[in-house]
Write a protein that holds these residues in place. Sequence first.
Motif, PDB file in Angstrom:
ATOM      1  N   CYS A 121      69.472   6.294  19.432  1.00 31.59           N
ATOM      2  CA  CYS A 121      70.362   5.158  19.205  1.00 31.59           C
ATOM      3  C   CYS A 121      69.648   3.911  19.712  1.00 31.59           C
ATOM      4  N   SER A 167      73.157   9.062  17.765  1.00 26.93           N
ATOM      5  CA  SER A 167      74.496   8.681  18.219  1.00 26.93           C
ATOM      6  C   SER A 167      74.889   7.284  17.760  1.00 26.93           C
ATOM      7  N   LYS A 197      82.084  10.606  16.741  1.00 24.16           N
ATOM      8  CA  LYS A 197      81.968   9.828  17.977  1.00 24.16           C
ATOM      9  C   LYS A 197      82.928   8.648  17.871  1.00 24.16           C
ATOM     10  N   TYR A 203      83.478   4.942  27.795  1.00 21.62           N
ATOM     11  CA  TYR A 203      82.016   4.870  27.934  1.00 21.62           C
ATOM     12  C   TYR A 203      81.580   3.822  28.964  1.00 21.62           C
ATOM     13  N   GLN A 223      81.649   3.016  15.205  1.00 20.52           N
ATOM     14  CA  GLN A 223      82.165   4.252  15.800  1.00 20.52           C
ATOM     15  C   GLN A 223      83.555   4.558  15.232  1.00 20.52           C
ATOM     16  N   VAL A 275      82.307  12.604  28.618  1.00 18.23           N
ATOM     17  CA  VAL A 275      81.601  11.335  28.846  1.00 18.23           C
ATOM     18  C   VAL A 275      81.770  10.744  30.245  1.00 18.23           C
TER      19      VAL A 275
END
Length: 325
Positions: A121, A167, A197, A203, A223, A275
């Motif tokens: 990413c 990602s 995702k 996050y 996302q 996460v």
Amino acid sequence: MFPSTRLRRYRKNEGLRKMFSLPFPGPEKFIWPVFVIEGKGREIPIAAMPGQSRMTVDVLIKRLEPVVKSGIGGVMIFGVVEDSKKSLDGSYSFKKDGVVQKAIREIRRHYPQLIVFTDVCLCAYTKHGHCGILDKDGDVENDSTLSVLSNMAVSHAEAGAHSVAPSAMMDGQILAIRSALARSGFKDTLLMSYSTKFASSFYGPFRDAAASKPGKGDRKGYQASFENLNIALKESHEDEKEGADILMVKPALCYLDIISKVKEKTLLPVAAYNVSGEYSMIIASAERGWGDLNGMARESLMGISRAGADIILSYWANRYEEIVD
Ligand code: PBG
């Protein structure tokens, strides 16, 4: 029916409870996400994630020793680079002697049995902090991002990664990366897609750790939305068709239903990413004396496993023995 049905019979003592329990996932099912920085002999604790730090490659190799001994299955490598290495197109991400590429080579050399995954990413490599290249309106441009992601994946495979894990949530990224890997002769590199995702508020601690917060705007344009179940499931379905070897749901704890549904619809292995926010939330609660740390960690991981995750990416992985004890 009561009084003849008495479910407490199954749990009257430890032996019975153990006999009728689902097994807790073994250490080999866990992947530990790690943050690598450039230089030597440096370790910077991540304030928002107690127990985790950013490390130079030499320190990481030391920290991995007990983790490998405990039987943890793999690591997921994230690179954290200085601002001077960041650009508009994130091209430092595919440098042969970049920090992630170095980390891959050193881990493979020291711990040949450990499975090495890498995050693919651009957010930690772009000046603007978005996961792809921006167009003139400041939107992430899907198709031009694909070639940078492909270069990055190939450079990780070249350095020895067993699996690359895109990602960025660009459409077509799995097909693009699969084709690029094939063209470069990496037919055995596993492609683990962060397939479903979500644009999540969990996050936060990670973005501090990886210095990857978007400067302007958010990631809702790429996302998945947690308000649209069908599209979220289709994301994983499309990635399977494009050639992913492993699907993933991320985050895990608010999305146990999605893990179950993805698992029902595929024969591929399903990963779940427990996460940063999910980890830090439990630690913060325990620090205030509001719950038992290991108990909460174990219970949350069991939930993720019960929902259908075959493998789990989790910051608890470097304290597995403590948690299962
Ligand atoms: C990169 C990436 C992120 C995470 C994993 N890969 C951050 C994001 O999408 O903003 C989050 C991991 C975590 O919170 O532990 N795109």
